[in-house]
Structure formats: structure tokens, C-alpha cells
Design an enzyme around this catalytic site. Structure first.
Site, PDB file in Angstrom:
ATOM      1  N   ASP A 164       0.368  -7.603   1.428  1.00 31.90           N
ATOM      2  CA  ASP A 164       0.675  -6.180   1.584  1.00 31.90           C
ATOM      3  C   ASP A 164       2.178  -5.943   1.650  1.00 31.90           C
ATOM      4  OD1 ASP A 164       0.174  -3.446   1.696  1.00 31.90           O
ATOM      5  OD2 ASP A 164      -0.041  -3.437   3.870  1.00 31.90           O
ATOM      6  N   HIS A 184       0.812  -1.221   0.000  1.00 34.17           N
ATOM      7  CA  HIS A 184       0.000   0.000   0.000  1.00 34.17           C
ATOM      8  C   HIS A 184       0.847   1.275   0.000  1.00 34.17           C
ATOM      9  CE1 HIS A 184       0.235  -0.213   4.530  1.00 34.17           C
ATOM     10  NE2 HIS A 184       0.227   1.105   4.397  1.00 34.17           N
ATOM     11  N   GLY A 228       2.646   6.549   7.856  1.00 35.89           N
ATOM     12  CA  GLY A 228       4.037   6.865   7.543  1.00 35.89           C
ATOM     13  C   GLY A 228       4.992   5.836   8.123  1.00 35.89           C
ATOM     14  N   ASN A 229       4.557   5.100   9.148  1.00 36.46           N
ATOM     15  CA  ASN A 229       5.374   4.009   9.672  1.00 36.46           C
ATOM     16  C   ASN A 229       5.250   2.762   8.803  1.00 36.46           C
ATOM     17  OD1 ASN A 229       4.843   5.421  12.645  1.00 36.46           O
ATOM     18  ND2 ASN A 229       6.811   4.385  12.459  1.00 36.46           N
ATOM     19  N   SER A 230       4.226   2.721   7.962  1.00 34.90           N
ATOM     20  CA  SER A 230       4.012   1.556   7.107  1.00 34.90           C
ATOM     21  C   SER A 230       5.260   1.251   6.293  1.00 34.90           C
ATOM     22  CB  SER A 230       2.855   1.806   6.137  1.00 34.90           C
ATOM     23  OG  SER A 230       1.647   1.885   6.821  1.00 34.90           O
TER      24      SER A 230
END
Length: 186
Positions: A45, A15, A125-127
């Protein structure tokens, strides 16, 4: 996670890269390099990005996520809310193992993933960032969090972040690399 001659490989979330026309990676020193998508998988993902290895000094080591125990330290690395807060680190614990996280992706498809639950702060944003153990080994890839639930009249939720376990990550990135390499063969 890997340096191979003039190329290095980065794992992130699907994502994060989905729909991107250009991939730019900011390194820990603030410099930016361009990446090329190697492969991505909607259902896990996960995505793999290839970059030049010129500025890559070290690579991450994956821990055995099957050896995790509830209560051990977990450190989330990422860039919450974008580059202004790049290279942030938050600390927590492994809250639970083998959680099933079900969500809708950008294409409206329902996706269920096996996840490590942590109370280390994971924000937008940590993804794609690493969840590491106290030795600095990757135990998971940060992927999502629950911030509210309609089950209890829209209650706000804190400390429910999720990461894809490292053993699942290694298996999938190896498949993504092989799939791309096999497509390169005539």
C-alpha cells in the site's frame, strides 16, 4: 523524502493514488504542484510520486522503526477529510508494534501488512501522511484505522490507527525507484 536536483520524491499510500488521472500535491503553504506517479505497490500500500523540487524546502528523515518502543510519542500528520483540514497534527503514542492488518483493497484483493498501531487520530485523508516521533523523524506512513468491528455487535472503535513502519517504507520505496529506473534503460 528525497530531493535530487530538479526532482523531489514523495511517499504516500497506493490507495491514495490508485486510479488517479492527475496527481495534485498541496504543500504546507497551501500552494499546489502537479506530481507524476513513479511507482506503486498494492501489497505494501505504498506509492512514490515525483514532483519538481522548486518549492521543496526540506525533506523528511526516516527513523529506525526497529528501535520503537510501545508508549513513545507518535504524531500523525495529514489532511483528515480533505483540504479543509489540511496539515492537521494529532498526538498519541505507539500502542503496539508488528500488528498484522488485513484488509481488502479496491480490486477486492486481500492485503496483509505489518503495521505500527497508534492511538493518534488517523481519519480518512490522513492516509499517506507521516507518523513521526518526538524528534520529527518519520516512523511510519499512516495507512488505515479500525472504526468499528462486527465481532462485538458492530461496536464503535476509537484510537486504533495503523502506519506502515519506516524501515519497510524505505525498503519498498527504494525498490519502486529502482524498478522505474531500470524500465527507463533501453
Amino acid at each position: 523524502y528525497k530531493k535530487d536536483g530538479k526532482e523531489a520524491y514523495i511517499v504516500t499510500n497506493n490507495h491514495v493514488v490508485d486510479g488517479a488521472k492527475k496527481l495534485e500535491i498541496m504543500l504546507s503553504d497551501g500552494s499546489k504542484i502537479t506530481g507524476e506517479l513513479v511507482g506503486k505497490d498494492t501489497y505494501s500500500d505504498l506509492a512514490v510520486v515525483k514532483v519538481s523540487s522548486d518549492k521543496i524546502k526540506t525533506v523528511a528523515e526516516f527513523a529506525d522503526s526497529n528501535s520503537l518502543t510501545v508508549g513513545e510519542k507518535a504524531i500523525a500528520i495529514g489532511s483528515p477529510l480533505g483540504t479543509e483540514y489540511a496539515n492537521s497534527v494529532t498526538e498519541g503514542i505507539v500502542s503496539s508494534l508488528s500488528r498484522t492488518v488485513t484488509m481488502q483493497n479496491d480490486n477486492g484483493e486481500t492485503v496483509s501488512t505489518n503495521a505500527i498501531q497508534t492511538d493518534a487520530a488517523i481519519n480518512p485523508g490522513n492516509s499517506g501522511g507521516a507518523l513521526v516521533n518526538i524528534e520529527g523523524q518519520v516512523i511510519g506512513i499512516n495507512s488505515s484505522k479500525i472504526s468499528s468491528t462486527s465481532a462485538v455487535a458492530g461496536s464503535a472503535v476509537e484510537g486504533m490507527g495503523f502506519a506502515i513502519p519506516s524501515n519497510d517504507v524505505v525498503e519498498i520505496i527504494n525498490q519502486l525507484e529502482k524498478t522505474v529506473k531500470s524500465h527507463d534503460q533501453p
